[in-house]
Design an enzyme around this catalytic site. Sequence first.
Site, mmCIF file in Angstrom:
data_model
loop_
_atom_site.group_PDB
_atom_site.id
_atom_site.type_symbol
_atom_site.label_atom_id
_atom_site.label_comp_id
_atom_site.label_asym_id
_atom_site.label_seq_id
_atom_site.Cartn_x
_atom_site.Cartn_y
_atom_site.Cartn_z
ATOM 1 N N PHE A 194 -12.365 44.064 -40.112
ATOM 2 C CA PHE A 194 -11.503 45.072 -39.502
ATOM 3 C C PHE A 194 -12.074 45.575 -38.177
ATOM 4 O O PHE A 194 -11.312 45.892 -37.245
ATOM 5 C CB PHE A 194 -11.285 46.228 -40.479
ATOM 6 C CG PHE A 194 -10.192 45.972 -41.461
ATOM 7 C CD1 PHE A 194 -8.884 46.285 -41.160
ATOM 8 C CD2 PHE A 194 -10.452 45.390 -42.689
ATOM 9 C CE1 PHE A 194 -7.860 46.043 -42.054
ATOM 10 C CE2 PHE A 194 -9.451 45.138 -43.597
ATOM 11 C CZ PHE A 194 -8.131 45.456 -43.280
ATOM 12 N N HIS A 195 -13.396 45.666 -38.060
ATOM 13 C CA HIS A 195 -13.977 46.030 -36.762
ATOM 14 C C HIS A 195 -13.668 44.967 -35.718
ATOM 15 O O HIS A 195 -13.362 45.285 -34.557
ATOM 16 C CB HIS A 195 -15.493 46.213 -36.902
ATOM 17 C CG HIS A 195 -15.896 47.565 -37.396
ATOM 18 N ND1 HIS A 195 -15.851 47.909 -38.721
ATOM 19 C CD2 HIS A 195 -16.364 48.656 -36.730
ATOM 20 C CE1 HIS A 195 -16.270 49.161 -38.865
ATOM 21 N NE2 HIS A 195 -16.588 49.632 -37.684
ATOM 22 N N GLU A 196 -13.733 43.713 -36.111
ATOM 23 C CA GLU A 196 -13.416 42.626 -35.177
ATOM 24 C C GLU A 196 -11.946 42.675 -34.758
ATOM 25 O O GLU A 196 -11.610 42.468 -33.580
ATOM 26 C CB GLU A 196 -13.751 41.285 -35.821
ATOM 27 C CG GLU A 196 -13.528 40.085 -34.924
ATOM 28 C CD GLU A 196 -14.514 40.022 -33.775
ATOM 29 O OE1 GLU A 196 -14.196 39.369 -32.759
ATOM 30 O OE2 GLU A 196 -15.603 40.640 -33.885
#
Length: 522
Positions: free
Chosen positions: A447-449
Amino acid sequence: MALLDTPDIGDTTPTTVKRGEIRRRKSVKPDAGTGTGLYDSSSSSRTNSSDDGETLNNVFDENGEEQIRPGEETSRGNEETIDRGDGVKKKSETSVFNYAYRPSFPAHRRVKESPLSSDAIFKQSHAGLFNLCIVVLVAVNGRLIIENLMKYGLLINSNFWFSSRSLRDWPLLMCCVSLLAFPFTAYAVEKLAWKKRISDPVVITLHVIITTTAILYPVFMILRFDSVVLSGVSLMLFACINWLKLVSFVHTNHDMRSLVNSSDKGEAESKSSNVELFYDVDFKSLIYFMVAPTLCYQVSYPRTAFIRKGWVLRQLIKLIIFTGLMGFIIEQYINPIVKNSRHPLKGDVLYAIERVLKLSVPNLYVWLCMFYCFFHLWLNILAELLRFGDREFYKDWWNAQTIEEYWRLWNMPVHKWIVRHLYFPCLRNGIPKGAAVLIAFFMSAVFHELCIAVPCHIFKFWAFIGIMFQVPLVLLTNYLQNKFQNSMVGNIIFWCFFSILGQPMSVLLYYHDVMNQKVNSK
């Protein structure tokens, strides 16, 4: 020096205290007509007490009453009294200081540590030193800001945030609005499931399709249309929040149905005393949940009694101020540092370290402003408007002694979601604890990516690698903490690894690639 108590009211007879006697006499209340300048017993004990709670040189007892030590002999027969006309006599003020800190009284009576010694430093307040740090921080950074403005001028450039392409971002806006259709679709599926119109395998299949589409649809829209970075980041954050809420809604309803349909319902209820069982999905609860500052669905939430409108206005003003400060630091400091640097992985190692350290301070300021604006100001504003009671959006992550402790403290909505819908379900299905932690970090890395790489149109997996690199850092910081057994050492190690080295490196990599992409596209 504090003032002594007066004798008893109406006591005008001469008094002689002989050797070996201790005479205790109660003080006169200020409203008893003793005049100004004298305190009552409770006031005297408070003003005369030292840091450790002792009264002034033990001249007064715990009730503020006068104590005359053995060996002290005095006569009070010569004291003047003044009739004030109301039957109350006032002693001459010369008697007030007769027994205050006698020269023969010992000034040193017990062993004490210096306030800044290692044994006593955490036993007292450091508010004054904290205020000093704020004053020094404002003064030093104020000078740096003035020096920067005098040397480079105002470098604010809105093209990075908003440009002529922003007018073509209406597809992203429409995509953001259309994401609201997915919760309504999930509600319809759950409604059919509760009425037993469709079987559980069909329900699971439909929810998998709905949640997968809810996250892939905005990714496709951002990549399809040439939008600015800020618009893409906003849409991806909204899409990720929407996906997490959908999963919580679906998972919670599935668990409730399994409890209701359990053959041994009494045992199920006893094992889930905190779960509120209901026999039909509630549309109002879903609507409130989708806008509430939480990622965990439940039928009802703790609510406050009313909305503090003045408080909300003050928080909005703070939000505007700190958001502007964050943008100023990015444009005035971070942007020039990145523009004047080379890629950290394609040059001299010492040069890369110097760039990272130079970027660490403004990056830390931006990160702290972001945390304060979102987790404290915005979520509290939203909670106040919705009368949402549970405001524990973060804990004292700044005291974290390890990386693992930081991830458990700094983002409580996400932490509660992972514990509730990912970590413990993995454990209940027989997955080892270490593997469950690894799965949690893997999901966070994905999700950070998505939130960074997709809006920037750069897929080099820096964010994914950075989050997954937290796993060995967790093991390392846990080992160092166990080795040193010192909270200060663990906290310093956390700040060094996470804020001084880790975050600036990630920001430098992505920001550098974005700026190079903008230059190459011209």
